[in-house]
Design a protein around this motif. Sequence first.
Motif, mmCIF file in Angstrom:
data_model
loop_
_atom_site.group_PDB
_atom_site.id
_atom_site.type_symbol
_atom_site.label_atom_id
_atom_site.label_comp_id
_atom_site.label_asym_id
_atom_site.label_seq_id
_atom_site.Cartn_x
_atom_site.Cartn_y
_atom_site.Cartn_z
ATOM 1 N N ASP A 1 17.839 -3.585 -23.996
ATOM 2 C CA ASP A 1 17.070 -3.419 -22.766
ATOM 3 C C ASP A 1 16.463 -4.749 -22.332
ATOM 4 N N TRP A 2 15.910 -5.473 -23.266
ATOM 5 C CA TRP A 2 15.282 -6.781 -23.005
ATOM 6 C C TRP A 2 16.292 -7.771 -22.424
ATOM 7 N N GLN A 3 17.481 -7.840 -23.032
ATOM 8 C CA GLN A 3 18.508 -8.756 -22.549
ATOM 9 C C GLN A 3 18.952 -8.423 -21.122
ATOM 10 N N GLN A 4 18.861 -7.149 -20.754
ATOM 11 C CA GLN A 4 19.311 -6.710 -19.432
ATOM 12 C C GLN A 4 18.206 -6.758 -18.379
ATOM 13 N N GLY A 5 17.077 -7.373 -18.750
ATOM 14 C CA GLY A 5 15.999 -7.568 -17.786
ATOM 15 C C GLY A 5 14.917 -6.521 -17.821
ATOM 16 N N GLY A 6 14.981 -5.612 -18.810
ATOM 17 C CA GLY A 6 13.932 -4.616 -18.955
ATOM 18 C C GLY A 6 12.700 -5.187 -19.637
ATOM 19 N N LEU A 7 11.745 -4.327 -19.948
ATOM 20 C CA LEU A 7 10.480 -4.708 -20.589
ATOM 21 C C LEU A 7 9.727 -5.767 -19.785
ATOM 22 N N PRO A 8 9.459 -5.500 -18.515
ATOM 23 C CA PRO A 8 8.789 -6.508 -17.686
ATOM 24 C C PRO A 8 7.400 -6.878 -18.191
ATOM 25 N N GLY A 9 6.794 -6.033 -19.030
ATOM 26 C CA GLY A 9 5.476 -6.351 -19.556
ATOM 27 C C GLY A 9 5.494 -7.214 -20.791
ATOM 28 N N ALA A 10 6.672 -7.533 -21.310
ATOM 29 C CA ALA A 10 6.763 -8.368 -22.513
ATOM 30 C C ALA A 10 6.314 -9.788 -22.215
ATOM 31 N N ALA A 11 5.738 -10.423 -23.210
ATOM 32 C CA ALA A 11 5.203 -11.777 -23.021
ATOM 33 C C ALA A 11 6.298 -12.805 -22.791
ATOM 34 N N GLU A 12 7.493 -12.550 -23.298
ATOM 35 C CA GLU A 12 8.598 -13.515 -23.183
ATOM 36 C C GLU A 12 9.850 -12.792 -22.723
ATOM 37 N N SER A 13 10.521 -13.326 -21.730
ATOM 38 C CA SER A 13 11.777 -12.746 -21.251
ATOM 39 C C SER A 13 12.940 -13.273 -22.094
ATOM 40 N N TRP A 14 14.085 -12.587 -21.990
ATOM 41 C CA TRP A 14 15.288 -13.055 -22.678
ATOM 42 C C TRP A 14 15.681 -14.466 -22.225
ATOM 43 N N PRO A 15 15.699 -14.795 -20.922
ATOM 44 C CA PRO A 15 16.031 -16.170 -20.530
ATOM 45 C C PRO A 15 15.061 -17.200 -21.110
ATOM 46 N N ALA A 16 13.765 -16.869 -21.139
ATOM 47 C CA ALA A 16 12.787 -17.811 -21.693
ATOM 48 C C ALA A 16 13.019 -18.006 -23.189
#
Length: 220
Positions: free
Chosen positions: A115-130
């Motif tokens: 989910d994270w890799q696909q752009g989910g979890l918008p509330g996470a402190a760090e995105s997959w690209p970051a």
Amino acid sequence: MAELIVVRHGQASFGSAQAQGYDRLSEQGEVQSRMVGATLKAAGVVPDRLITGTLERQRRTLELMGFDGTPEEHPGFNEYDFHDMLHARFDGVPPDDVVRDRKHHFRTLRDTLKDWQQGGLPGAAESWPAYSDRVEAARLHATRPGADCVVVVSSGGTIGRLVQRAMGAPDEMMITLNLQVKNTSVTRFIFNARGRFYLHEFNAAPHFFTADGARHMTYS
């Protein structure tokens, strides 16, 4: 060509709801760290650059490996923050079985990372690209000119990302690789000053190849 040797940290303390609880080696992890250090030294490895992330379990693993030299730290070798992702996914209250039950934990880990890799979890402190960008920055730091043998202690997800990147594989392959990485296993890359970077060996653990050594093998 020069060599980058990336070791996963020793076994840490599973089952704590707090990240600080996981960021300490268990007694087994300390044994594993000494074993891999002895095995690498017996194989003739003499690093001229030592690096860890900033996590205590990584620093302690390198310390127990017993190499001479003053290590550097680079936060790009830190693991993604799965505790933070769980809080983002479950509105701040991760189910207890996700935290404490291994089977449920790793099933949830796989689903959450996808989910994270696909752009989910918008509330996470760090995105997959970051996350990907900081791992790449750490790789470039470790492989800068001036060293022929670099030893790094990192974490399973970051090792999976380095391997996935070296292979040119899809992002999702990082998840599969991540879940295979044994504690204190050794992953080797070769590189040169022209930017070449190749996978040479993944997830090797010769220190567990005897009957006595095998009882120390763990994955988390």
